[in-house]
Write an enzyme that holds these catalytic residues in place. Structure first.
Site, PDB file in Angstrom:
ATOM      1  N   GLU A 262       0.837  -1.201   0.000  1.00 15.10           N
ATOM      2  CA  GLU A 262       0.000   0.000   0.000  1.00 15.10           C
ATOM      3  C   GLU A 262       0.875   1.255   0.000  1.00 15.10           C
ATOM      4  O   GLU A 262       0.636   2.198  -0.749  1.00 15.10           O
ATOM      5  CB  GLU A 262      -0.915  -0.001   1.237  1.00 15.10           C
ATOM      6  N   ASP A 266       1.287   4.162  -3.062  1.00 13.13           N
ATOM      7  CA  ASP A 266       1.011   5.578  -2.840  1.00 13.13           C
ATOM      8  C   ASP A 266       2.144   6.460  -3.362  1.00 13.13           C
ATOM      9  O   ASP A 266       1.928   7.405  -4.122  1.00 13.13           O
ATOM     10  CB  ASP A 266       0.817   5.848  -1.347  1.00 13.13           C
ATOM     11  N   SER A 404      -5.664   2.208  -3.203  1.00  9.17           N
ATOM     12  CA  SER A 404      -4.369   2.760  -2.831  1.00  9.17           C
ATOM     13  C   SER A 404      -3.604   3.194  -4.072  1.00  9.17           C
ATOM     14  O   SER A 404      -2.625   3.927  -3.966  1.00  9.17           O
ATOM     15  CB  SER A 404      -3.539   1.725  -2.068  1.00  9.17           C
ATOM     16  N   ASP A 446     -17.357   9.684 -17.605  1.00 12.87           N
ATOM     17  CA  ASP A 446     -18.412   9.064 -16.807  1.00 12.87           C
ATOM     18  C   ASP A 446     -18.289   7.539 -16.870  1.00 12.87           C
ATOM     19  O   ASP A 446     -18.074   6.964 -17.938  1.00 12.87           O
ATOM     20  CB  ASP A 446     -19.780   9.504 -17.326  1.00 12.87           C
ATOM     21  N   VAL A 447     -18.397   6.896 -15.727  1.00 12.25           N
ATOM     22  CA  VAL A 447     -18.343   5.431 -15.645  1.00 12.25           C
ATOM     23  C   VAL A 447     -19.760   4.948 -15.342  1.00 12.25           C
ATOM     24  O   VAL A 447     -20.350   5.336 -14.332  1.00 12.25           O
ATOM     25  CB  VAL A 447     -17.369   4.970 -14.549  1.00 12.25           C
ATOM     26  N   ASP A 472     -22.471   8.640  -9.011  1.00 10.89           N
ATOM     27  CA  ASP A 472     -22.962   7.424  -8.361  1.00 10.89           C
ATOM     28  C   ASP A 472     -22.024   7.070  -7.206  1.00 10.89           C
ATOM     29  O   ASP A 472     -20.877   7.517  -7.162  1.00 10.89           O
ATOM     30  CB  ASP A 472     -23.051   6.256  -9.363  1.00 10.89           C
TER      31      ASP A 472
END
Length: 492
Positions: A262, A266, A404, A446-447, A472
């Protein structure tokens, strides 16, 4: 690792002092070793009651709304400190309480609202009646936590928000390597900085240039990055754009041992999209779909995560390529966190967007008993979170997934936009959400396909919320189209 915006203040409910539970649930992946010795030293954090939190919230609103004259006139850290600093009475009461138990080894922060103190387990259990400290291990990591709720006297309770270091155990990271899928010639073999720059339309010229710009990563999972991994990653994947290969400053103490996936994600990816920008790492010893909370026999509800569900941060969800080995349009990544807070009310900036979603998809929503329709809804936007390459412990590792990855990707792009704003003499963006929601999806892809995980029961059968046109609670407003987003956020 769901967020990248600096959180200006903390909210904590005092109900931790009167837990209705007779025990604290320890995650199953942590193994109980036994009670700690009475003389073993612990480090606990005391969150002192802040002043003027409502006033600070109002000031945040004023400087974050592009339609108001105060927009961009951010407070300095000293101004924030003077506003929220606990009262003299609070300081005296808490310090006297600690000193009466022989606790004097404490350090504070600039805002003076946190005290980090060292004491023995025996003293801690006397200070916080009910607490019982045990040692737990997981994959070589060893931590001491209390297995039972704690309490404090009412005279102290009114001066404290919470005590940290007792109950929370770091969650197991979702960004784990997984087996590669079948692939054919002529397609890419996972997400790299070049793939991200291609998908989100960044060119080789889109790198940091301003001298007074910087970005930061905060690490709260007790994981650490290794400088050698970052250098190796940039030598492998940073050849097509100007970049930095080392972090400028680490605030806190880097732990020893192996690097964490993680933490590596980052740092490596915020410095890839936010390329050539000074980067700091703050280290301190939610990927889960909608989450699931078991309320009783055959009764469940979704479990929103924190701090992703805070109304004062910009939260990033996750997506995958429709074809995982081609740069295609994006669909929901099933692990993308999202939902509705049970603690924070829905902020004004998102009411219209969220109500529009709830109305549009009313027929296909999970049962209302599973979520709080009046709570802060998240995420706010999204980015690719599937099939990343990461260098960890000097080894290139493929097929790593998790928000992450998507969070620092978006954070790095916003750092580039701040870079351009600073070069034009404009203030940094600051808290993005009020402005982001006013864009109403402008400058984002847009997804509209896919759902994320929910409770595995008869009612929802593992399905949480689903993507839909416009905003959403799976992918927010969508994923960034960098040139269009830059143009939209460079106006004022």
């Amino acid at each position: 690792s769901h967020l990248f915006v600096v959180q200006l203040f903390f909210y904590a409910s005092s109900n931790v002092f009167s837990s209705s539970s007779s025990f604290i649930r320890i995650p199953e992946d942590w193994t109980h070793v036994g009670r700690v010795r009475p003389t073993e030293e612990l480090e606990l954090t005391f969150a002192l009651k802040q002043q003027n939190v409502q006033l600070l919230e109002e000031k945040l609103r004023l400087v974050s709304d592009p339609d108001l004259p105060q927009y961009g006139k951010h407070l300095t850290l000293e101004e924030v400190s003077s506003l929220v600093r606990p009262s003299e009475v609070t300081h005296k009461v808490v310090r006297h309480w600690l000193k009466s138990h022989g606790i004097t080894n404490c350090v504070t922060v600039r805002t003076q609202d946190f005290l980090q103190c060292t004491m023995t387990a025996e003293v801690a259990e006397t200070l916080l009646p009910g607490s019982r400290f045990h040692r737990y291990i997981r994959e070589g990591q060893s931590l001491v936590r209390s297995s039972a709720p704690y309490s404090v006297h009412d005279d102290i309770l009114q001066h404290l928000d919470f005590v940290g270091g007792l109950h929370r155990l770091p969650p197991k990271g979702q960004g784990l390597s997984k087996k590669p899928k079948q692939w054919t010639e002529g397609v890419h073999l996972g997400v790299t900085p070049a793939i991200l720059r291609g998908r989100y339309n960044l060119t080789a010229a889109d790198v940091g240039k301003a001298q007074n710009n910087s970005q930061a990563v905060a690490q709260f999972l007790e994981q650490y990055y290794h400088p050698a991994d970052l250098a190796e990653f940039m030598s492998m994947f940073g050849g097509s754009f100007q970049h930095l290969s080392q972090v400028d400053r680490v605030v806190g103490t880097q732990g020893g041992g192996k690097a964490g996936i993680e933490a590596s994600l980052d740092v490596e990816y915020i410095m890839s999209t936010g390329a050539n920008i000074s980067t700091w790492v703050f280290t301190n010893p939610g990927d889960s779909g909608a989450g699931c909370r078991h309320l009783g026999k055959e009764q469940n509800s979704f479990r929103p995560s924190f701090p992703a569900s805070s109304p004062y941060v910009t939260t990033v969800g996750g997506t995958s390529f429709k074809n995982p080995f081609k740069v295609t349009y994006e669909v929901t990544d099933y692990i993308s966190g999202g939902g509705f807070s049970n603690v924070f009310k829905m902020p004004d900036y998102q009411v219209s967007a969220v109500q529009g979603y709830l109305k549009t998809v009313a027929a296909t929503l999970p049962p209302h008993s599973y979520f709080n329709t009046s709570g802060r809804a998240y995420p706010d936007m999204a980015a690719l979170s599937d099939n990343y390459w990461v260098v960890i412990n000097r080894v290139p590792v493929p097929w790593v997934s998790g928000t992450s990855a998507s969070t620092p990707v978006v954070g790095g792009m916003l750092s580039l936009i701040n870079d351009q704003r600073l070069l034009k003499g404009l203030p940094a963006l600051g808290f993005l959400n009020p402005r982001l929601y006013k864009l109403k999806g402008q400058a984002l892809f847009d997804v509209t396909e896919g759902c994320h995980l929910g409770c595995l029961d008869e009612q929802v059968q593992g399905k949480g919320f689903c993507a839909a046109p416009s905003w959403d609670p799976v992918t927010g407003w969508g994923t960034p189209n960098y040139p269009a987003l830059l143009a939209a956020l460079l106006v004022k």
